[in-house]
Write a protein that holds these residues in place. Structure first.
Motif, PDB file in Angstrom:
ATOM      1  N   GLU A  79       0.746  -1.385   0.149  1.00  0.00           N
ATOM      2  CA  GLU A  79       0.026  -0.095  -0.015  1.00  0.00           C
ATOM      3  C   GLU A  79       0.880   1.231   0.032  1.00  0.00           C
ATOM      4  N   TYR A  80       1.939   1.289   0.693  1.00  0.00           N
ATOM      5  CA  TYR A  80       2.959   2.279   0.861  1.00  0.00           C
ATOM      6  C   TYR A  80       3.837   2.831  -0.436  1.00  0.00           C
ATOM      7  N   ARG A  81       4.127   1.721  -1.065  1.00  0.00           N
ATOM      8  CA  ARG A  81       5.625   1.984  -2.094  1.00  0.00           C
ATOM      9  C   ARG A  81       5.132   3.113  -2.976  1.00  0.00           C
ATOM     10  N   GLY A  82       3.972   3.214  -3.330  1.00  0.00           N
ATOM     11  CA  GLY A  82       3.607   4.028  -4.401  1.00  0.00           C
ATOM     12  C   GLY A  82       3.027   5.648  -3.870  1.00  0.00           C
ATOM     13  N   MET A  83       3.219   5.700  -2.537  1.00  0.00           N
ATOM     14  CA  MET A  83       2.817   6.963  -1.926  1.00  0.00           C
ATOM     15  C   MET A  83       3.753   8.282  -2.214  1.00  0.00           C
ATOM     16  N   ARG A  84       4.875   7.777  -2.641  1.00  0.00           N
ATOM     17  CA  ARG A  84       5.801   8.747  -2.865  1.00  0.00           C
ATOM     18  C   ARG A  84       6.544   8.330  -4.092  1.00  0.00           C
ATOM     19  N   ASP A  85       7.064   9.569  -4.884  1.00  0.00           N
ATOM     20  CA  ASP A  85       7.714   9.418  -6.073  1.00  0.00           C
ATOM     21  C   ASP A  85       9.274   9.716  -5.820  1.00  0.00           C
ATOM     22  N   ASP A  86       9.633   8.599  -4.909  1.00  0.00           N
ATOM     23  CA  ASP A  86      10.688   8.685  -4.695  1.00  0.00           C
ATOM     24  C   ASP A  86      11.579   7.402  -4.608  1.00  0.00           C
ATOM     25  N   PRO A  87      12.781   7.094  -5.192  1.00  0.00           N
ATOM     26  CA  PRO A  87      13.392   5.937  -5.617  1.00  0.00           C
ATOM     27  C   PRO A  87      13.854   5.166  -4.354  1.00  0.00           C
ATOM     28  N   ARG A  88      14.319   5.921  -3.321  1.00  0.00           N
ATOM     29  CA  ARG A  88      14.793   5.454  -2.045  1.00  0.00           C
ATOM     30  C   ARG A  88      13.683   4.786  -1.274  1.00  0.00           C
ATOM     31  N   TRP A  89      12.620   5.666  -1.211  1.00  0.00           N
ATOM     32  CA  TRP A  89      11.428   5.183  -0.605  1.00  0.00           C
ATOM     33  C   TRP A  89      10.799   4.065  -1.301  1.00  0.00           C
ATOM     34  N   ARG A  90      10.697   3.746  -2.500  1.00  0.00           N
ATOM     35  CA  ARG A  90      10.097   2.464  -3.078  1.00  0.00           C
ATOM     36  C   ARG A  90      11.174   1.617  -2.811  1.00  0.00           C
ATOM     37  N   ALA A  91      12.260   1.780  -2.837  1.00  0.00           N
ATOM     38  CA  ALA A  91      13.556   0.704  -2.566  1.00  0.00           C
ATOM     39  C   ALA A  91      13.320  -0.047  -1.190  1.00  0.00           C
ATOM     40  N   ARG A  92      13.111   0.830  -0.387  1.00  0.00           N
ATOM     41  CA  ARG A  92      12.700   0.439   1.201  1.00  0.00           C
ATOM     42  C   ARG A  92      11.762  -0.708   0.889  1.00  0.00           C
ATOM     43  N   TRP A  93      10.526  -0.062   0.470  1.00  0.00           N
ATOM     44  CA  TRP A  93       9.440  -0.774   0.454  1.00  0.00           C
ATOM     45  C   TRP A  93       9.394  -2.154  -0.184  1.00  0.00           C
ATOM     46  N   ASP A  94      10.363  -2.057  -1.325  1.00  0.00           N
ATOM     47  CA  ASP A  94      10.447  -3.312  -2.206  1.00  0.00           C
ATOM     48  C   ASP A  94      11.271  -4.361  -1.349  1.00  0.00           C
ATOM     49  N   ALA A  95      12.241  -3.810  -0.401  1.00  0.00           N
ATOM     50  CA  ALA A  95      13.109  -4.731   0.393  1.00  0.00           C
ATOM     51  C   ALA A  95      12.109  -5.436   1.420  1.00  0.00           C
ATOM     52  N   ALA A  96      11.099  -4.458   1.762  1.00  0.00           N
ATOM     53  CA  ALA A  96      10.112  -5.179   2.772  1.00  0.00           C
ATOM     54  C   ALA A  96       9.244  -6.203   2.044  1.00  0.00           C
ATOM     55  N   ILE A  97       8.840  -5.944   0.980  1.00  0.00           N
ATOM     56  CA  ILE A  97       8.269  -7.042   0.284  1.00  0.00           C
ATOM     57  C   ILE A  97       8.956  -8.331   0.072  1.00  0.00           C
ATOM     58  N   VAL A  98      10.193  -8.171  -0.401  1.00  0.00           N
ATOM     59  CA  VAL A  98      10.845  -9.249  -0.533  1.00  0.00           C
ATOM     60  C   VAL A  98      11.156 -10.150   0.874  1.00  0.00           C
ATOM     61  N   PHE A  99      11.254  -9.249   2.035  1.00  0.00           N
ATOM     62  CA  PHE A  99      11.475  -9.880   3.324  1.00  0.00           C
ATOM     63  C   PHE A  99      10.207 -10.693   3.523  1.00  0.00           C
ATOM     64  N   GLY A 100       8.965  -9.795   3.361  1.00  0.00           N
ATOM     65  CA  GLY A 100       7.709 -10.347   4.114  1.00  0.00           C
ATOM     66  C   GLY A 100       7.313 -11.434   3.158  1.00  0.00           C
ATOM     67  N   SER A 101       7.833 -11.801   1.887  1.00  0.00           N
ATOM     68  CA  SER A 101       7.637 -12.677   1.187  1.00  0.00           C
ATOM     69  C   SER A 101       8.411 -13.950   1.420  1.00  0.00           C
ATOM     70  N   THR A 102       9.718 -13.879   1.452  1.00  0.00           N
ATOM     71  CA  THR A 102      10.566 -14.683   1.585  1.00  0.00           C
ATOM     72  C   THR A 102      10.700 -15.565   3.123  1.00  0.00           C
ATOM     73  N   ALA A 103      10.483 -14.855   4.084  1.00  0.00           N
ATOM     74  CA  ALA A 103      10.516 -15.206   5.553  1.00  0.00           C
ATOM     75  C   ALA A 103       9.215 -16.056   5.651  1.00  0.00           C
ATOM     76  N   PRO A 104       7.971 -15.810   5.272  1.00  0.00           N
ATOM     77  CA  PRO A 104       7.042 -16.655   5.514  1.00  0.00           C
ATOM     78  C   PRO A 104       7.083 -18.022   4.694  1.00  0.00           C
ATOM     79  N   ALA A 105       7.628 -17.728   3.351  1.00  0.00           N
ATOM     80  CA  ALA A 105       7.864 -19.019   2.512  1.00  0.00           C
ATOM     81  C   ALA A 105       8.775 -19.910   3.111  1.00  0.00           C
ATOM     82  N   PHE A 106       9.682 -19.519   3.889  1.00  0.00           N
ATOM     83  CA  PHE A 106      10.435 -20.303   4.183  1.00  0.00           C
ATOM     84  C   PHE A 106      10.175 -21.122   5.961  1.00  0.00           C
TER      85      PHE A 106
END
Length: 330
Positions: free
Chosen positions: A101-128
């Motif tokens: 929900e938050y990654r697209g709320m600011r047009d800032d590459p660093r902002w989106r990169a942080r939320w992208d990392a959160a998506i990767v962690f939030g997907s990989t950790a439960p999968a394992f």
């Protein structure tokens, strides 16, 4: 068939549906930086699961509720023993949902990169961690004669459990890559096909080792049959992926995941949680609610389950088209 057996089968079916549907969600999230090379591509990847990811999570909520109502002793002991991994799964899922929900709320590459990392962690950790949890469920836990957990967090991280985590992680990544090949076009589709071809053999090797280990610990004729079928469907899925038949490949990975879950539950029955201390463990009989509760739950499930399935099927039908770079997304 006894209602205790009916509800054991229904809970197995709910977890099967959850891992098949949420499995490709996890795979897409884990592959976000690997297949999406820039923000436009990553938005397209997230657009493939955007309409369905939150609905897929309903399956595990329902499965947990069914365990609580039908087998309260199973629910209490399992959630106490696996408190730490289940808490980590919950935190990861919350973080992932917020990131969507938050990654697209600011047009800032660093902002989106942080939320992208959160998506990767939030997907990989439960999968394992789901693999770790279910491996412990299948192997059994140190339970007292009263059904109380007698171990600690370190007792959950044995080699069999870690192998189970590797199996679910690699299977979900393969499943997600095939789903992306099914839902995207052009270069994204080509990358997804290549990724599935690379990760799939790792998943197959891990699955075969885990299945053999499982059947040496706890086996039944049904479990042997479903474990063999799981390996064969994954081989068929990889062959279909190589032929660029992503629809058949996705069906194959979905069947593989479903058959793996069925195998684990088949090795359990009539137990719901075996004990490694020789204390008997919990069974479908001594962990169940009263017959009246089970009858009432059966009527409720018979009325509302078809409605939920129809609604979710309609959602997938509406959003069945492929996604391309430049489509509106996250």
């Amino acid at each position: 068939m006894e209602l205790t057996t009916v509800w054991f089968v229904l809970i197995a079916a709910l977890f099967t549906g959850y891992f098949i549907l949420e499995g490709f969600d996890f795979g897409v999230g884990a592959l976000l930086p690997a297949i999406g090379r820039d923000d436009r591509e990553r938005r397209a990847l997230l657009g493939t699961i955007g309409p369905v990811w939150d609905g897929n999570e309903v399956w595990v909520i329902t499965a947990g509720g069914a365990m609580f109502a039908a087998f309260p002793a199973w629910y209490a002991t399992l959630f106490s023993a696996l408190y730490l991994p289940l808490l980590l799964i919950l935190v990861a899922l919350i973080l992932r949902g917020v990131a969507f929900e938050y990654r697209g709320m600011r047009d800032d590459p660093r902002w989106r990169a942080r939320w992208d990392a959160a998506i990767v962690f939030g997907s990989t950790a439960p999968a394992f961690l789901w693999g770790v949890a279910f491996a412990n469920l299948t192997r059994g836990l140190p339970l007292t004669p009263d059904g109380d957990y007698a171990g600690g967090p370190a007792d959950l991280l044995h080699p069999y459990a870690l192998l189970g985590g590797l199996v679910t992680l690699t299977l979900f990544v393969t499943h997600g890559a095939v789903f992306l090949a099914l839902k995207t076009m052009g270069e994204l589709r080509a990358r997804a096909l290549r990724t599935a071809a690379r990760v799939g053999p790792v998943a197959l090797t891990a699955l075969a080792a885990f299945a053999v280990w499982t059947l040496t610990v706890r086996s039944s004729p049904a479990a042997v049959a479903t474990a063999a079928a799981a390996a064969l469907t994954l081989v068929a899925a990889l062959a279909a992926n190589r032929a660029h038949r992503e629809g058949w490949a996705f069906l194959g990975t979905a069947l593989t995941i479903g058959l793996l879950v069925v195998t684990l539950f088949a090795t359990l029955f009539p137990h719901v949680l075996p004990s490694t201390l020789g204390a008997g463990g919990l069974t479908v009989d001594n962990a169940a609610s009263s017959p009246y509760t089970l009858r009432l739950m059966t009527w409720v499930a018979a009325i509302f389950t078809p409605l939920v399935l129809l609604y979710q099927g309609w959602t997938y039908w509406v959003f069945r088209k492929r996604v391309s770079v430049g489509d509106a997304g996250y």
